[in-house]
Design a protein around this motif. Sequence first.
Motif, PDB file in Angstrom:
ATOM      1  N   SER A 324      -1.275  10.125 -10.108  1.00 37.78           N
ATOM      2  CA  SER A 324      -0.372  10.598  -9.043  1.00 37.78           C
ATOM      3  C   SER A 324      -1.143  11.325  -7.946  1.00 37.78           C
ATOM      4  CB  SER A 324       0.704  11.515  -9.629  1.00 37.78           C
ATOM      5  OG  SER A 324       1.524  10.806 -10.535  1.00 37.78           O
ATOM      6  N   ARG A 325      -2.117  12.161  -8.348  1.00 38.98           N
ATOM      7  CA  ARG A 325      -2.923  12.875  -7.343  1.00 38.98           C
ATOM      8  C   ARG A 325      -3.743  11.897  -6.508  1.00 38.98           C
ATOM      9  NH1 ARG A 325      -3.702  16.434 -11.722  1.00 38.98           N
ATOM     10  NH2 ARG A 325      -5.735  15.493 -12.188  1.00 38.98           N
ATOM     11  N   LYS A 328      -1.442   9.965  -4.091  1.00 40.97           N
ATOM     12  CA  LYS A 328      -1.012  10.814  -2.969  1.00 40.97           C
ATOM     13  C   LYS A 328      -2.155  10.986  -1.970  1.00 40.97           C
ATOM     14  CE  LYS A 328       1.762  14.877  -1.958  1.00 40.97           C
ATOM     15  NZ  LYS A 328       2.533  16.007  -2.525  1.00 40.97           N
ATOM     16  N   ARG A 329      -3.391  11.024  -2.467  1.00 38.47           N
ATOM     17  CA  ARG A 329      -4.544  11.109  -1.571  1.00 38.47           C
ATOM     18  C   ARG A 329      -4.673   9.820  -0.744  1.00 38.47           C
ATOM     19  NH1 ARG A 329      -9.408   9.352  -3.019  1.00 38.47           N
ATOM     20  NH2 ARG A 329      -8.969   9.602  -5.253  1.00 38.47           N
ATOM     21  N   THR A 331      -2.147   7.639   0.032  1.00 38.85           N
ATOM     22  CA  THR A 331      -0.975   7.281   0.842  1.00 38.85           C
ATOM     23  C   THR A 331      -0.237   8.462   1.458  1.00 38.85           C
ATOM     24  OG1 THR A 331       0.535   7.391  -1.054  1.00 38.85           O
ATOM     25  CG2 THR A 331      -0.596   5.288  -0.655  1.00 38.85           C
ATOM     26  N   GLY A 332      -0.444   9.646   0.892  1.00 43.06           N
ATOM     27  CA  GLY A 332       0.301  10.806   1.375  1.00 43.06           C
ATOM     28  C   GLY A 332       1.601  11.031   0.638  1.00 43.06           C
ATOM     29  N   ILE A 333       1.949  10.116  -0.279  1.00 40.74           N
ATOM     30  CA  ILE A 333       3.179  10.261  -1.065  1.00 40.74           C
ATOM     31  C   ILE A 333       2.884   9.953  -2.525  1.00 40.74           C
ATOM     32  CG2 ILE A 333       4.710   9.667   0.860  1.00 40.74           C
ATOM     33  CD1 ILE A 333       4.996   6.880  -0.382  1.00 40.74           C
ATOM     34  N   SER A 334       3.830  10.281  -3.394  1.00 35.84           N
ATOM     35  CA  SER A 334       3.667  10.027  -4.822  1.00 35.84           C
ATOM     36  C   SER A 334       3.969   8.563  -5.138  1.00 35.84           C
ATOM     37  CB  SER A 334       4.616  10.919  -5.625  1.00 35.84           C
ATOM     38  OG  SER A 334       5.963  10.511  -5.394  1.00 35.84           O
ATOM     39  N   LYS A 337       7.747   7.961  -5.099  1.00 37.10           N
ATOM     40  CA  LYS A 337       8.323   7.883  -3.750  1.00 37.10           C
ATOM     41  C   LYS A 337       7.945   6.566  -3.086  1.00 37.10           C
ATOM     42  CE  LYS A 337       8.979  10.624   0.426  1.00 37.10           C
ATOM     43  NZ  LYS A 337       8.631  11.884   1.129  1.00 37.10           N
ATOM     44  N   TYR A 338       6.739   6.077  -3.362  1.00 38.12           N
ATOM     45  CA  TYR A 338       6.313   4.780  -2.832  1.00 38.12           C
ATOM     46  C   TYR A 338       7.254   3.676  -3.302  1.00 38.12           C
ATOM     47  CZ  TYR A 338       3.657   0.453  -2.330  1.00 38.12           C
ATOM     48  OH  TYR A 338       3.281  -0.824  -2.027  1.00 38.12           O
TER      49      TYR A 338
END
Length: 345
Positions: A324-325, A328-329, A331-334, A337-338
Amino acid sequence: MTIKSGKSRVKNLFVNSSTAKVLCEYLIQKGINNELLISTLACELHELELADFRLNISAYHALWSLALSFTSDERLGLKLAQNPHNEEMGLVAHIFFNSPTLYEGLQQYQRYYSLVNEGMHIEIHNDDKFTHLEYVCDYNEVYCSADIEHTLALSVLRVQDHINRKLDLEAVHFQHPAPGDISEFKKIFRCPLRFNQSHSTLIFKKCYLNYKLPRRSPYLYKLLIKHIESLSRKILPAISFTDSVKTTLESQLSKDKVDAENIAKKMNMSRHTLYRRLKSEGISFHDLLDEVREEKAYAYLNKGKHSLSDIAFLLGFSELSAFSRAFKRWTGISPAKYLKSRPQE
């Protein structure tokens, strides 16, 4: 945020012209206009006869689309595999049938499959009882249902005709959805069939690998190997060291601890050599691993067949939170959420 659908570098991919040649001959018999074939292929029909001619994969798929539309036969791939014209085997098939054993034939088939189709590769996996011969699609855009149906059916029929009709299959998997009627599949494969699988796969008893091929010619085999090596150097693009490392990473993500030491060992070199050669091509091992994981993450998420925990494992992360981290790095989202933001098909 950019929504990716997987790899898309397909414009410079090519396939062997042998299947296109057989398909064109069949369509001409059915009365299609030659000029329509020429415009679809973007080449002259006689060029398909040349041993080293390579057909652009986009044109090849356009030919399949034309053929399916012209014949209104959704199972044309299966029908074409049973066409007498398919007795004319290509170079890779001749090498396969002149190998000492089925195992060695499959090894050569795997090695030279890029001469048949640059958009796919072969993987061979064994468990305690069975061998899985997987046709792995490297690019989302190059998967063609009719073509893979033709490929698997032709492979099975040729093995039965030229080796032994008793070499039965345990199961066959297809990557695409099941058609309404699978009776034609049952006639050819005569085993359990599964669709919507991760890869198209032929599954058979592992003990078959030791089967000695009956029509082997050692002298012809040596000549064919020499010729195909020369042909490979002539028509296939040089594979960079980075691409080689990337392929190794992709195959090891969920199997072993994915670190430079382990990957270097898999490639029969030291970690220092691995670092040095990657650096000479302008990339670090860490960045390449990150790139592979990101590409695979999009592919798994877009297919929608795995849980987030499973995807984390398949990408070689120790736990879901680490995946998850990383996502997010990228795409900017989890990842969750994607999935919600992804366009629904």
